[in-house]
Design a protein around this motif. Structure first.
Motif, PDB file in Angstrom:
ATOM      1  N   LEU A  66       0.936  -1.482  15.559  1.00 50.77           N
ATOM      2  CA  LEU A  66       1.783  -2.605  14.474  1.00 50.77           C
ATOM      3  C   LEU A  66       2.202  -1.346  13.752  1.00 50.77           C
ATOM      4  N   SER A  67       3.743  -2.597  12.917  1.00 45.72           N
ATOM      5  CA  SER A  67       3.927  -1.688  11.276  1.00 45.72           C
ATOM      6  C   SER A  67       3.127  -2.114  10.664  1.00 45.72           C
ATOM      7  N   ASN A  68       3.249  -1.936   9.674  1.00 52.13           N
ATOM      8  CA  ASN A  68       3.218  -2.190   7.875  1.00 52.13           C
ATOM      9  C   ASN A  68       2.482  -3.269   8.157  1.00 52.13           C
ATOM     10  N   THR A 107      -1.832  -1.642   0.344  1.00 49.55           N
ATOM     11  CA  THR A 107      -2.709  -0.825   0.223  1.00 49.55           C
ATOM     12  C   THR A 107      -2.919  -0.769   1.716  1.00 49.55           C
ATOM     13  N   VAL A 108      -1.890  -1.051   2.634  1.00 51.31           N
ATOM     14  CA  VAL A 108      -1.461  -0.611   3.569  1.00 51.31           C
ATOM     15  C   VAL A 108      -1.204   0.531   3.944  1.00 51.31           C
ATOM     16  N   LYS A 109       0.426   0.808   2.931  1.00 50.56           N
ATOM     17  CA  LYS A 109       0.748   1.822   3.070  1.00 50.56           C
ATOM     18  C   LYS A 109      -0.046   2.990   1.744  1.00 50.56           C
ATOM     19  N   THR A 110      -1.050   2.439   1.294  1.00 49.05           N
ATOM     20  CA  THR A 110      -1.964   3.532   0.653  1.00 49.05           C
ATOM     21  C   THR A 110      -2.887   3.850   1.599  1.00 49.05           C
ATOM     22  N   TYR A 111      -3.503   3.211   3.004  1.00 48.79           N
ATOM     23  CA  TYR A 111      -4.277   4.015   3.564  1.00 48.79           C
ATOM     24  C   TYR A 111      -3.599   4.617   4.903  1.00 48.79           C
ATOM     25  N   VAL A 112      -2.162   4.451   4.428  1.00 51.83           N
ATOM     26  CA  VAL A 112      -1.341   5.308   5.678  1.00 51.83           C
ATOM     27  C   VAL A 112      -1.058   6.701   5.280  1.00 51.83           C
ATOM     28  N   SER A 113      -1.371   6.800   3.938  1.00 48.68           N
ATOM     29  CA  SER A 113      -0.833   7.775   3.246  1.00 48.68           C
ATOM     30  C   SER A 113      -1.851   8.767   2.846  1.00 48.68           C
ATOM     31  N   ARG A 114      -3.131   7.848   3.086  1.00 42.58           N
ATOM     32  CA  ARG A 114      -4.427   9.019   2.897  1.00 42.58           C
ATOM     33  C   ARG A 114      -5.093   9.472   4.511  1.00 42.58           C
ATOM     34  N   ILE A 115      -4.518   8.529   5.485  1.00 42.84           N
ATOM     35  CA  ILE A 115      -4.820   8.789   7.104  1.00 42.84           C
ATOM     36  C   ILE A 115      -3.985  10.449   6.931  1.00 42.84           C
ATOM     37  N   LEU A 116      -2.711  10.378   6.757  1.00 42.21           N
ATOM     38  CA  LEU A 116      -1.838  11.425   7.225  1.00 42.21           C
ATOM     39  C   LEU A 116      -2.050  12.697   6.073  1.00 42.21           C
TER      40      LEU A 116
END
Length: 220
Positions: free
Chosen positions: A174-176, A189-198
């Motif tokens: 899935l895309s953001n 918010t999704v971008k923030t989660y993705v950044s935290r995960i990485l």
């Protein structure tokens, strides 16, 4: 203030393909074709001289193939890597695997519609990774044990329940925007989660996040 124009180098051994890509890409106000070439060696030389934002790279080419050219431009240890989007007629898992291992940020098939090609270029240019949806799950499911992050991470690294949910959706391709719609949250918010995960998992990009999810059994 308008976004900067993405400078693209096209590398394909078929002149008609190069011309077609150049026409499609060049018609976009936010994209610019800065060069074209027909083999991997020329791609490496031109990319180092022109310093494009990204290279659209074929796989099977004379002199030097696209996988090795990608490795020289974006592989481990390259001081100033250039983003590479591999576009090929060959929907073979091994090509996708080798391209990603060489450092490619994305993979699309040449029969993808123009809109998908343009989306792929824009996606990779932003620093995100892209896999054609039709190959994502099959590829990573088959090669998850072989595609490894920089080094194995201990299994005890904890993600929050929401971060795990986002990671599973990333692994589903899935895309953001699609993740945002699924979870009813904003794209920011999704971008923030993705950044935290990485950051937490010390992964380079979304491709490695997908691999991590498969290797840890978070998706099947």
């Amino acid at each position: 203030m308008s976004a900067p124009v993405v400078r693209v180098l096209i590398c394909d051994d078929q002149a008609l393909i190069r011309t077609g890509f150049a026409t499609i890409i060049g018609a976009q106000p936010d994209l610019e074709v800065v060069g074209e070439c027909g083999d991997g060696r020329a791609a490496v030389d031109l990319a180092r001289r022109l310093k494009p934002d990204m290279v659209v790279m074929d796989v099977r080419m004379p002199v030097l193939d696209g996988i090795e050219a990608t490795r020289l431009l974006a592989g481990a240890g390259v001081a100033d890597p250039i983003k590479v989007l591999v576009v090929t007629t060959f929907n073979l898992d091994e090509y996708v695997y080798e391209a990603l291992r060489a450092g490619a940020s994305g993979f699309l098939l040449k029969d993808a519609p123009p809109a998908q090609l343009l989306n792929g270029i824009r996606t990779v240019a932003t620093g995100a990774a892209l896999l054609a949806p039709e190959v994502t799950r099959r590829l990573v499911g088959r090669y998850a044990s072989r595609i490894r992050p920089a080094e194995d991470k201990p299994d005890g690294i904890a993600l929050t329940p929401r971060e795990l949910e986002v990671l599973r959706l990333i692994a589903d391709g899935l895309s953001n925007s699609e993740i945002a719609a699924t979870l009813v949250i904003s794209q920011e918010t999704v971008k923030t989660y993705v950044s935290r995960i990485l950051t937490k998992l010390d992964l380079r990009d979304r491709v490695q996040a997908v691999v991590y999810a498969y290797r840890r059994g978070l998706v099947t």
